[in-house]
Write an enzyme that holds these catalytic residues in place. Structure first.
Site, PDB file in Angstrom:
ATOM      1  CD  GLU A  42      -1.484   4.219   8.175  1.00  0.00           C
ATOM      2  OE1 GLU A  42      -1.199   4.573   9.344  1.00  0.00           O
ATOM      3  OE2 GLU A  42      -1.595   5.016   7.240  1.00  0.00           O
ATOM      4  CE1 TYR A  98       0.193   2.765  13.544  1.00  0.00           C
ATOM      5  CE2 TYR A  98      -1.729   4.048  12.912  1.00  0.00           C
ATOM      6  CZ  TYR A  98      -0.543   3.429  12.579  1.00  0.00           C
ATOM      7  OH  TYR A  98      -0.076   3.462  11.285  1.00  0.00           O
ATOM      8  NE  ARG A 121      -3.603   2.278   2.557  1.00  0.00           N
ATOM      9  CZ  ARG A 121      -3.414   3.161   3.551  1.00  0.00           C
ATOM     10  NH1 ARG A 121      -2.524   2.922   4.497  1.00  0.00           N
ATOM     11  NH2 ARG A 121      -4.102   4.274   3.585  1.00  0.00           N
ATOM     12  CG  ASN A 147      -5.266   3.517   8.639  1.00  0.00           C
ATOM     13  OD1 ASN A 147      -5.480   2.524   7.951  1.00  0.00           O
ATOM     14  ND2 ASN A 147      -4.804   4.641   8.120  1.00  0.00           N
ATOM     15  CD  GLU A 179      -4.299   7.688   9.774  1.00  0.00           C
ATOM     16  OE1 GLU A 179      -3.695   8.733  10.102  1.00  0.00           O
ATOM     17  OE2 GLU A 179      -4.008   6.578  10.243  1.00  0.00           O
ATOM     18  CG  HIS A 210      -0.714   9.155   3.479  1.00  0.00           C
ATOM     19  ND1 HIS A 210      -0.743   7.796   3.736  1.00  0.00           N
ATOM     20  CD2 HIS A 210      -0.443   9.743   4.662  1.00  0.00           C
ATOM     21  CE1 HIS A 210      -0.477   7.579   5.013  1.00  0.00           C
ATOM     22  NE2 HIS A 210      -0.286   8.763   5.596  1.00  0.00           N
TER      23      HIS A 210
END
Length: 481
Positions: free
Chosen positions: A381, A306, A86, A304, A175, A130
């Site tokens: 991600e 985290y 990606r 995504n 995002e 991005h």
């Protein structure tokens, strides 16, 4: 399954056939060649060259020189056994002013990259945007202006015309929450503006630009093309079970998640969003038909993740912790949530200070899959920064990163077993790189980069992840052999 429940480990967890095993990058973070072959500045070139905006004045002028070393980097992916990559296209490399015809040399770079990937039997997954808006479009008002959404759709058509014969998997935005609220709200990302109304306007025009771009892609691409958007959806949790903290979580869920999921997947903004931000704007910039235009059918959704977001509500005059993990600023990236405090959970943390909690990924995947049945999900991600140390022999042993990824892959597997339609996982990131406002101080890469020589060295976590990718199997801790 909730965060508090546990399930016994089996020795081997097998992922479905055809599962995507990849790694992800972004153009400004890795490409370099900032002024070559017709490329002009993006907002991140301008931001990084502005004193005080990026750690120690670091810039992406050279980054890790992927523009000249892409064949080496594709060779690393092949060596590790990845089956997908990606990457993002630099808008200012392809269409330097954000208007008019494409630059042939810019498109040729991506043609060469894609051809190299296909030769290595690695599926390209292309992201159109991005965060690197051409500076000329920002000078004309940027994402708070409707014209930028229209320009984005035209740019999408240019890239589709050039690469649609060889790329099947497309993502419009990565995002957009960061683009709107960190870029125009808190100012910790480019272009560094701190206006909550501009942030909300930007959010709307990112939604609109996404929908217009999907229309442009559908018109230009073969029928088998698979279109998506990648969202950093927030797994929002109240600090306590009190009604006040639950209301705080509702507000952050609305401005963190509903602001995208509503228009993009349901064709309408949540009414709560309008109510929460009524003191800031009447949303008159939303025209008839905009929400429907944003809500174009998608073939998959990138998520995504985290770390979870933990919040509480505070009364006027009380201290309001702002430990939301999104950089330091006197300005909030959460419009309409001035009475919400952010907390970081106890326990292990990454070098970013983010708590390690894979249950958040499980909960997010299960909830989104249940809410939008029939829409495949991809973890587009997931990864962690750690303080990597190069050994005397030049190797980099990073068991913490391997443990982080293992826990999150286990969460993905549990989500699939419990009915979530998850078809892929992209590790962030393939390479150590320019980590936005942190410059080169934070390393997320599976592959270590010596920033002096640009030498690439796969870390031990990269070798481990490559083994998982090749086999499609995740073994319990202690059973890897």
């Amino acid at each position: 399954m909730t965060a508090s429940e546990t399930r016994p480990l089996t020795a081997v967890r097998r992922f479905p056939p055809g599962f995507l095993w990849g790694a992800a990058t972004a153009a400004y973070q890795i490409e370099g060649a900032a002024a070559e072959d017709g490329r002009t500045p993006s907002i991140w070139d301008t931001f990084s060259h502005t004193p005080g905006k990026v750690f120690e004045g670091h810039t992406g002028d050279v980054a890790v020189d992927h523009y000249h070393r892409f064949r080496e980097d594709v060779g690393l992916m092949r060596e590790l056994g990845l089956n997908s990559y990606r990457f993002s296209v630099s808008w200012s490399r392809v269409q330097p002013t954000g208007r008019g015809p494409a630059v042939r040399k810019g498109l040729d770079f991506y043609r060469r990259l894609v051809d190299e990937l296909l030769e290595a039997r690695i599926e390209p997954a292309l992201t159109l945007y991005h965060w690197d808006l051409p500076q000329e479009l920002e000078d004309a008002g940027g994402w708070p202006e409707r014209a930028t959404a229209e320009r984005f759709a035209a740019y999408a058509g240019l890239v589709a015309d050039a690469l649609g014969d060889r790329v099947t998997r497309w993502t419009t935005l990565n995002e957009p929450w960061c683009s709107a609220f960190l870029g125009y709200g808190s100012g910790v990302h480019a272009p560094g503006r701190t206006d909550p109304v501009a942030a909300l306007r930007a959010a709307h025009h990112l939604n609109l630009g996404h929908g217009l771009a999907v229309r442009a892609l559908r018109a230009a691409l073969p029928a088998e093309a698979k279109l998506a958007v990648s969202l950093n959806l927030h797994e929002v949790r109240p600090l306590t079970a009190s009604a006040a903290d639950r209301e705080a979580a509702r507000r952050i869920d609305t401005v963190g998640n509903g602001v995208w999921l509503g228009p993009m997947l349901e064709g309408a903004y949540p009414e709560e969003l309008f109510a929460d931000t009524a003191h800031l704007t009447d949303w008159a910039f939303v025209r008839d038909g905009d929400e429907a235009a944003a809500g174009q059918p998608l073939d998959w959704l990138g998520i995504n993740y985290y770390t979870p977001t933990v919040v509480s509500r505070v009364a006027a005059g009380e201290a309001r912790p702002q430990d939301d993990g999104h950089g330091d600023s006197a300005h909030s990236p959460w419009p309409g949530a001035g009475d919400v405090a952010f907390h970081r959970a106890a326990g292990a943390r990454t070098a970013m200070g983010w708590p390690v909690d894979a249950t958040g990924l499980y909960d997010l995947l299960v909830r989104v899959s249940a809410r939008y049945p029939g829409l495949p999900l991809v973890v587009s991600e997931n990864g962690a920064a750690y303080e990597d140390v190069v050994g005397p022999d030049g190797s980099v042993h990073d068991p913490e990163r391997a443990a982080y990824v293992h826990a999150h892959l286990e969460a993905v597997h549990r989500a699939v077993a419990d009915g979530a339609d998850v078809s892929g996982y992209f590790l962030w990131s393939l390479l150590d790189n320019f980590e936005w406002a942190y410059g080169y101080a934070k390393r997320f890469g599976a592959v270590h980069v010596d920033y002096g020589t640009l030498r690439r060295t796969p870390k031990s976590s990269a070798r481990w992840y490559g083994g998982v990718a090749r086999s499609g199997e995740l073994r319990a801790p202690g059973a890897e052999g």
